[in-house]
Design a protein around this motif. Structure first.
Motif, PDB file in Angstrom:
ATOM      1  N   UNK A   1       0.831  -1.204   0.000  1.00 13.01           N
ATOM      2  CA  UNK A   1       0.000   0.000   0.000  1.00 13.01           C
ATOM      3  C   UNK A   1       0.867   1.256   0.000  1.00 13.01           C
ATOM      4  N   UNK A   2       0.368   2.299  -0.636  1.00 14.82           N
ATOM      5  CA  UNK A   2       1.052   3.591  -0.639  1.00 14.82           C
ATOM      6  C   UNK A   2       0.005   4.692  -0.756  1.00 14.82           C
ATOM      7  N   UNK A   3       0.398   5.905  -0.492  1.00 13.48           N
ATOM      8  CA  UNK A   3      -0.541   7.024  -0.501  1.00 13.48           C
ATOM      9  C   UNK A   3      -1.158   7.195  -1.896  1.00 13.48           C
ATOM     10  N   UNK A   4      -2.462   7.171  -1.958  1.00 11.75           N
ATOM     11  CA  UNK A   4      -3.154   7.315  -3.229  1.00 11.75           C
ATOM     12  C   UNK A   4      -3.289   6.030  -4.014  1.00 11.75           C
ATOM     13  N   UNK A   5      -2.715   4.947  -3.498  1.00 14.52           N
ATOM     14  CA  UNK A   5      -2.804   3.660  -4.192  1.00 14.52           C
ATOM     15  C   UNK A   5      -4.157   2.997  -3.969  1.00 14.52           C
ATOM     16  N   UNK A   6      -4.624   2.252  -4.947  1.00 17.41           N
ATOM     17  CA  UNK A   6      -5.896   1.544  -4.856  1.00 17.41           C
ATOM     18  C   UNK A   6      -5.639   0.045  -4.854  1.00 17.41           C
ATOM     19  N   UNK A   7      -6.260  -0.655  -3.898  1.00 23.49           N
ATOM     20  CA  UNK A   7      -6.089  -2.110  -3.846  1.00 23.49           C
ATOM     21  C   UNK A   7      -6.801  -2.755  -5.024  1.00 23.49           C
ATOM     22  N   UNK A   8      -6.084  -3.634  -5.721  1.00 19.55           N
ATOM     23  CA  UNK A   8      -6.635  -4.391  -6.837  1.00 19.55           C
ATOM     24  C   UNK A   8      -6.331  -5.869  -6.613  1.00 19.55           C
ATOM     25  N   UNK A   9      -7.048  -6.733  -7.315  1.00 20.47           N
ATOM     26  CA  UNK A   9      -6.743  -8.166  -7.246  1.00 20.47           C
ATOM     27  C   UNK A   9      -6.586  -8.729  -8.651  1.00 20.47           C
ATOM     28  N   UNK A  10      -5.645  -9.651  -8.794  1.00 20.88           N
ATOM     29  CA  UNK A  10      -5.489 -10.355 -10.055  1.00 20.88           C
ATOM     30  C   UNK A  10      -6.742 -11.197 -10.298  1.00 20.88           C
ATOM     31  N   UNK A  11      -7.101 -11.373 -11.549  1.00 13.09           N
ATOM     32  CA  UNK A  11      -8.291 -12.154 -11.889  1.00 13.09           C
ATOM     33  C   UNK A  11      -7.911 -13.624 -12.052  1.00 13.09           C
ATOM     34  N   UNK A  12      -8.690 -14.488 -11.446  1.00 13.14           N
ATOM     35  CA  UNK A  12      -8.391 -15.924 -11.500  1.00 13.14           C
ATOM     36  C   UNK A  12      -9.625 -16.705 -11.911  1.00 13.14           C
ATOM     37  N   UNK A  13      -9.408 -17.736 -12.695  1.00 12.04           N
ATOM     38  CA  UNK A  13     -10.501 -18.655 -13.041  1.00 12.04           C
ATOM     39  C   UNK A  13      -9.915 -20.018 -13.349  1.00 12.04           C
ATOM     40  N   UNK A  14     -10.680 -21.051 -13.047  1.00 13.76           N
ATOM     41  CA  UNK A  14     -10.227 -22.407 -13.335  1.00 13.76           C
ATOM     42  C   UNK A  14     -11.019 -22.959 -14.512  1.00 13.76           C
ATOM     43  N   UNK A  15     -10.361 -23.826 -15.276  1.00  5.10           N
ATOM     44  CA  UNK A  15     -10.990 -24.436 -16.443  1.00  5.10           C
ATOM     45  C   UNK A  15     -10.735 -25.939 -16.394  1.00  5.10           C
ATOM     46  N   UNK A  16     -11.811 -26.702 -16.554  1.00 10.74           N
ATOM     47  CA  UNK A  16     -11.690 -28.156 -16.652  1.00 10.74           C
ATOM     48  C   UNK A  16     -12.017 -28.564 -18.082  1.00 10.74           C
ATOM     49  N   UNK A  17     -11.285 -29.501 -18.615  1.00 11.59           N
ATOM     50  CA  UNK A  17     -11.551 -29.984 -19.968  1.00 11.59           C
ATOM     51  C   UNK A  17     -11.176 -31.449 -20.058  1.00 11.59           C
ATOM     52  N   UNK A  18     -11.475 -32.033 -21.203  1.00  4.94           N
ATOM     53  CA  UNK A  18     -11.094 -33.417 -21.447  1.00  4.94           C
ATOM     54  C   UNK A  18     -10.156 -33.461 -22.645  1.00  4.94           C
ATOM     55  N   UNK A  19      -9.108 -34.256 -22.541  1.00  3.81           N
ATOM     56  CA  UNK A  19      -8.167 -34.419 -23.646  1.00  3.81           C
ATOM     57  C   UNK A  19      -8.074 -35.897 -24.010  1.00  3.81           C
ATOM     58  N   UNK A  20      -7.937 -36.170 -25.302  1.00  3.18           N
ATOM     59  CA  UNK A  20      -7.836 -37.558 -25.741  1.00  3.18           C
ATOM     60  C   UNK A  20      -6.415 -38.069 -25.495  1.00  3.18           C
ATOM     61  N   UNK A  21      -6.284 -39.090 -24.708  1.00  5.56           N
ATOM     62  CA  UNK A  21      -5.006 -39.751 -24.446  1.00  5.56           C
ATOM     63  C   UNK A  21      -5.156 -41.197 -24.881  1.00  5.56           C
ATOM     64  N   UNK A  22      -4.420 -41.559 -25.924  1.00  4.07           N
ATOM     65  CA  UNK A  22      -4.577 -42.864 -26.565  1.00  4.07           C
ATOM     66  C   UNK A  22      -6.026 -42.997 -27.062  1.00  4.07           C
ATOM     67  N   UNK A  23      -6.799 -43.924 -26.542  1.00  2.92           N
ATOM     68  CA  UNK A  23      -8.161 -44.134 -27.027  1.00  2.92           C
ATOM     69  C   UNK A  23      -9.223 -43.639 -26.048  1.00  2.92           C
ATOM     70  N   UNK A  24      -8.773 -42.987 -24.984  1.00  4.45           N
ATOM     71  CA  UNK A  24      -9.722 -42.549 -23.962  1.00  4.45           C
ATOM     72  C   UNK A  24      -9.581 -41.058 -23.705  1.00  4.45           C
TER      73      UNK A  24
END
Length: 476
Positions: free
Chosen positions: A349-372
């Motif tokens: 924190x510093x004088x005149x500074x505004x607190x911000x947060x990094x944006x986060x999100x999770x993603x689930x997916x399916x990938x083909x590995x061999x035949x499954x």
């Protein structure tokens, strides 16, 4: 190994122009449904570094991180109000969180979730919610068309700059008192990284500016700011050594074939044929102006390039502060960024500074590995991600993902050169001294240990990071 390969091929990147959300529910979908949201993977060097329990400090600012793991990131979703509030409080109080090596049930760990919120916090000035204030270099396209009432209002511009000067001075005073470890000043043309004494192997405050131009360097000299161009000097030293080696080789070769080494006086004698022809007076010798023009041409050639990086040390950083506050070219006079003060980014924190947060999100997916099909999990963090945040996040993932994860890191390219070894290291400075002097700067002791080391990445930055069995490898 096959699963990790699928991660890199499939989820290496989510489009930058798609806004990231704060940690929301996992999105589980078939691979075909993700086609529109993914692009080809970035090129990654094939030769990894050796296995280590810590990766080197990366002083570049990241625009985005994409973490991947065989373990889900459900612990980063749906933070409770109490956990979010506790995370903010821990950040403001610089609470040190030490997690066990492995957490059996990450989703049930309140300590982990609070620490995650804590690691996402950063401070920004100015704060204009409708404008994206980082990055600033090359940002005209994203800012154009947005409301900027100050662009044609000189009085409003003066108010903004006055407020900005107060915030900038506040940050420098915190840095000098070792209550702030480092901060960035991001202008529309260049970026400045101020680092406290004890970081990056230096026992004095340092400021690195990149890229610079001949005009900026000349203006700094006129203000009495002493600075060096470490990468230019390094290049000259290498060239000098190479020329010396070549000369020694030539002399050795000539002696082998029985030739006499050339004498310096031969240079003068070689032009006696001009005198014999009577035209020696017509040969124009290089005058002072020609020499100056040649030198200026060389200086201009490195403008806007990484090699133009300037290093300012010690008390000269205070002179630089005053110079930047009064520098008229610091703010654009035309275009979408006209009248907009530079962006200040800080971990505390510093004088005149505004607190911000990094944006986060999770993603689930399916990938083909061999035949499954197999589940793959990723966690995206949208920047600006500063060095301390990157390290804090990796410490959390080490515990939550059982010592196995990988990450693709997207760098704001103009800041990659901040990883160069600037020759500012002090032999008397050691890790314990740095930690003792900077205990109140707001960083975790392990993060402080990492950032106190001399930079080793050169003009590049970490592009790919992987942890396996609690040991790191990386590619730059």
């Amino acid at each position: 190994c096959i699963l990790r390969s699928s991660f890199i091929q499939l989820l290496e990147s989510v489009r930058e122009d798609k806004p990231a959300r704060r940690a929301e529910p996992s999105e589980r979908t078939d691979i075909l449904a993700l086609t529109d949201d993914l692009h080809l993977p970035v090129a990654v060097p094939e030769v990894p570094s050796s296995l280590r329990h810590e990766f080197p400090a990366d002083w570049s600012i990241k625009t985005r991180l994409l973490f991947m793991s065989s373990q889900p990131f459900t612990w980063a979703e749906h933070l409770k109000a109490q956990e979010e509030a506790q995370g903010f409080a821990q950040h403001c109080r610089a609470t040190e969180t030490n997690l066990p090596q492995s957490i059996q049930e990450p989703k049930l760990s309140t300590e982990l979730r609070c620490a995650f919120q804590q690691s996402l916090v950063y401070w920004l000035h100015p704060s204009l919610p409708w404008l994206q204030l980082f990055p600033r270099i090359g940002a005209d396209r994203k800012i154009v068309g947005k409301a900027s009432p100050w662009s044609q209002n000189e009085a409003l511009q003066q108010v903004l700059m006055s407020d900005w000067s107060v915030s900038f001075t506040s940050l420098y005073n915190l840095l000098k008192a070792k209550l702030c470890p480092y901060f960035y000043v991001c202008t529309y043309q260049f970026t400045v990284l101020f680092r406290a004494a004890g970081l990056a192997g230096s026992d004095v405050i340092t400021a690195v500016i990149s890229p610079t131009t001949r005009g900026l360097r000349e203006a700094m000299r006129n203000e009495g700011i002493e600075f060096s161009l470490p990468l230019v000097e390094e290049s000259r030293t290498k060239k000098q050594k190479n020329s010396e080696v070549n000369l020694e080789t030539e002399v050795a070769n000539s002696l082998e074939v029985g030739e006499e080494p050339a004498d310096d006086d031969d240079d003068d004698e070689s032009f006696t044929w001009l005198e014999e022809m009577g035209v020696q007076d017509k040969v124009k010798k290089p005058d002072a102006i020609s020499i100056k023009l040649r030198k200026e041409k060389h200086e201009v050639q490195m403008d806007h390039k990484p090699e133009s990086l300037a290093l300012v040390k010690g008390t000269n950083t205070f002179t630089l502060l005053n110079f930047l506050i009064n520098c008229k070219s610091l703010v654009a006079v035309a275009g979408p960024q006209a009248g907009l003060p530079p962006t200040l980014l800080s971990p505390v924190a510093f004088r005149g500074g505004t607190m911000q947060t990094l944006k986060a999100r999770s993603i689930n997916a399916k990938a083909r590995v061999h035949l499954a099909y197999e589940d793959i999990f990723s966690l995206e963090i949208a920047g600006p991600v500063m060095p301390h945040s990157l390290h804090a996040l990796t410490m959390l993932l080490k515990a939550a993902q059982k010592g196995a994860f990988s990450a693709v890191l997207y760098t704001h390219e103009p800041t990659a050169v901040f990883n160069a070894d600037l020759g500012a290291a002090s032999p008397a400075l050691n890790k314990e001294t740095a930690r003792k002097d900077l205990t109140a700067c707001g960083l975790h002791p392990k993060t402080l240990d990492q950032l106190s080391q001399c930079p080793t990445l050169g003009k590049s930055s970490i592009r790919f990071l992987e942890m396996k069995d609690y040991a790191y490898t990386w590619k730059s």
